[in-house]
Motif scaffolding. Structure first.
Motif, PDB file in Angstrom:
ATOM      1  N   LEU A  72       0.819  -1.220   0.000  1.00 54.10           N
ATOM      2  CA  LEU A  72       0.000   0.000   0.000  1.00 54.10           C
ATOM      3  C   LEU A  72       0.851   1.268   0.000  1.00 54.10           C
ATOM      4  O   LEU A  72       0.318   2.372  -0.127  1.00 54.10           O
ATOM      5  N   ALA A  73       2.167   1.103   0.132  1.00 51.52           N
ATOM      6  CA  ALA A  73       3.043   2.269   0.069  1.00 51.52           C
ATOM      7  C   ALA A  73       2.885   2.992  -1.262  1.00 51.52           C
ATOM      8  O   ALA A  73       2.946   4.222  -1.326  1.00 51.52           O
ATOM      9  N   ARG A  74       2.651   2.249  -2.326  1.00 50.51           N
ATOM     10  CA  ARG A  74       2.444   2.867  -3.640  1.00 50.51           C
ATOM     11  C   ARG A  74       1.212   3.761  -3.620  1.00 50.51           C
ATOM     12  O   ARG A  74       1.219   4.869  -4.163  1.00 50.51           O
ATOM     13  N   CYS A 150       6.790  14.715 -16.245  1.00 53.28           N
ATOM     14  CA  CYS A 150       8.147  14.554 -15.717  1.00 53.28           C
ATOM     15  C   CYS A 150       8.770  13.250 -16.221  1.00 53.28           C
ATOM     16  O   CYS A 150       8.204  12.167 -16.039  1.00 53.28           O
ATOM     17  N   ILE A 151       9.940  13.357 -16.803  1.00 50.21           N
ATOM     18  CA  ILE A 151      10.596  12.185 -17.383  1.00 50.21           C
ATOM     19  C   ILE A 151      11.095  11.224 -16.304  1.00 50.21           C
ATOM     20  O   ILE A 151      11.299  10.033 -16.546  1.00 50.21           O
ATOM     21  N   ALA A 152      11.271  11.737 -15.083  1.00 48.95           N
ATOM     22  CA  ALA A 152      11.832  10.915 -14.002  1.00 48.95           C
ATOM     23  C   ALA A 152      10.780  10.460 -13.002  1.00 48.95           C
ATOM     24  O   ALA A 152      11.130  10.003 -11.909  1.00 48.95           O
ATOM     25  N   GLN A 153       9.504  10.549 -13.349  1.00 47.37           N
ATOM     26  CA  GLN A 153       8.469  10.260 -12.362  1.00 47.37           C
ATOM     27  C   GLN A 153       8.497   8.812 -11.876  1.00 47.37           C
ATOM     28  O   GLN A 153       8.220   8.550 -10.700  1.00 47.37           O
ATOM     29  N   VAL A 154       8.819   7.872 -12.746  1.00 49.84           N
ATOM     30  CA  VAL A 154       8.855   6.463 -12.329  1.00 49.84           C
ATOM     31  C   VAL A 154       9.943   6.252 -11.282  1.00 49.84           C
ATOM     32  O   VAL A 154       9.726   5.581 -10.266  1.00 49.84           O
ATOM     33  N   ILE A 155      11.105   6.849 -11.520  1.00 52.84           N
ATOM     34  CA  ILE A 155      12.207   6.739 -10.558  1.00 52.84           C
ATOM     35  C   ILE A 155      11.813   7.371  -9.229  1.00 52.84           C
ATOM     36  O   ILE A 155      12.035   6.802  -8.155  1.00 52.84           O
ATOM     37  N   ARG A 157       8.822   7.884  -7.922  1.00 53.34           N
ATOM     38  CA  ARG A 157       7.822   7.065  -7.210  1.00 53.34           C
ATOM     39  C   ARG A 157       8.490   5.882  -6.518  1.00 53.34           C
ATOM     40  O   ARG A 157       8.201   5.588  -5.355  1.00 53.34           O
ATOM     41  N   GLU A 158       9.369   5.200  -7.233  1.00 50.87           N
ATOM     42  CA  GLU A 158      10.005   4.017  -6.659  1.00 50.87           C
ATOM     43  C   GLU A 158      10.916   4.382  -5.491  1.00 50.87           C
ATOM     44  O   GLU A 158      10.998   3.645  -4.504  1.00 50.87           O
ATOM     45  N   LEU A 164       9.902   4.969   2.078  1.00 52.41           N
ATOM     46  CA  LEU A 164       8.780   4.919   3.018  1.00 52.41           C
ATOM     47  C   LEU A 164       8.726   3.572   3.725  1.00 52.41           C
ATOM     48  O   LEU A 164       8.597   3.514   4.963  1.00 52.41           O
ATOM     49  N   ASN A 165       8.806   2.480   2.979  1.00 46.10           N
ATOM     50  CA  ASN A 165       8.732   1.157   3.611  1.00 46.10           C
ATOM     51  C   ASN A 165       9.908   0.925   4.555  1.00 46.10           C
ATOM     52  O   ASN A 165       9.731   0.359   5.640  1.00 46.10           O
TER      53      ASN A 165
END
Length: 204
Positions: A72-74, A150-155, A157-158, A164-165
């Motif tokens: 659920l962190a995502r 944003c080109i770096a959004q995937v990075i 988010r991860e 967070l976890n």
């Protein structure tokens, strides 16, 4: 060089951009335009992490849900990015006259596009001022939209999910001071968002 850079970036419009140009001490140093371009993602990701931890500190049920189910962190990251959009505004130049909600904006006006406002627009979100990690955030524009995404959004988010976890596994019962009403902000060099300078994390 400093005078040359600043002479090319006048504040021609009202609002946040003009306020930033006139009042931000950092802006008086033109070389910040270059350093801001070299290190754009670090500050915005750090800002997003600030708000993510703050949001979960003040929404205990959501925090416990993430602790119980790290997947659920995502969801929590996506909702925090909507609820407290870290990169809250972008500066743009209007290329042709446009009317928005009966307000005419002339061509060549510098404007601030406020993503944080759009992410709480009651015409597009149910209960926009409620932090809900189970919300469908597919309409969020926290990372922009279309060709300006944003080109770096995937990075980003991860990174936020992983941090967070890890953080919750070490400090599940943390608290944060002060309350948001007492936050002190520093506008970053690009003017895209305000960094909280007095936020403190307290572990039991």
């Amino acid at each position: 060089l400093n005078e040359l850079i600043l002479s090319k970036t006048p504040a021609t419009g009202p609002g946040v951009y003009a306020e930033y140009i006139k009042n931000c001490d950092l802006y008086k140093h033109g070389l910040f335009f270059f350093t801001a371009a070299i290190f754009p993602g670090g500050t915005s990701t750090a800002g997003a992490l600030q708000f993510l931890l703050y949001d979960l500190a003040h929404n205990v049920e959501a925090r416990q849900a993430v602790i119980n189910d790290p997947k659920l962190a995502r969801n929590a990251v996506a909702e925090s990015l909507r609820y407290n959009t870290a990169t809250s505004r972008f500066l743009r130049t209007v290329k042709q006259p446009v009317k928005i909600q009966n307000t005419l904006i002339p061509a060549e006006t510098r404007v601030a596009v406020c993503l944080d406002s759009a992410n709480r627009d009651p015409e597009h979100w149910d209960t926009p001022d409620v932090f809900d990690i189970y919300r469908n955030n597919s309409k969020s524009i926290s990372f922009g939209h279309g060709m300006h995404t944003c080109i770096a959004q995937v990075i980003t988010r991860e990174v936020l999910i992983s941090v967070l976890n890890l953080f919750l596994s070490k400090f599940p019962d943390y608290t944060i001071i002060p309350d948001s009403s007492e936050f002190e902000y520093l506008m970053t060099a690009p003017g895209n968002f305000d960094f909280v300078t007095n936020l403190q994390i307290i572990r039991p």
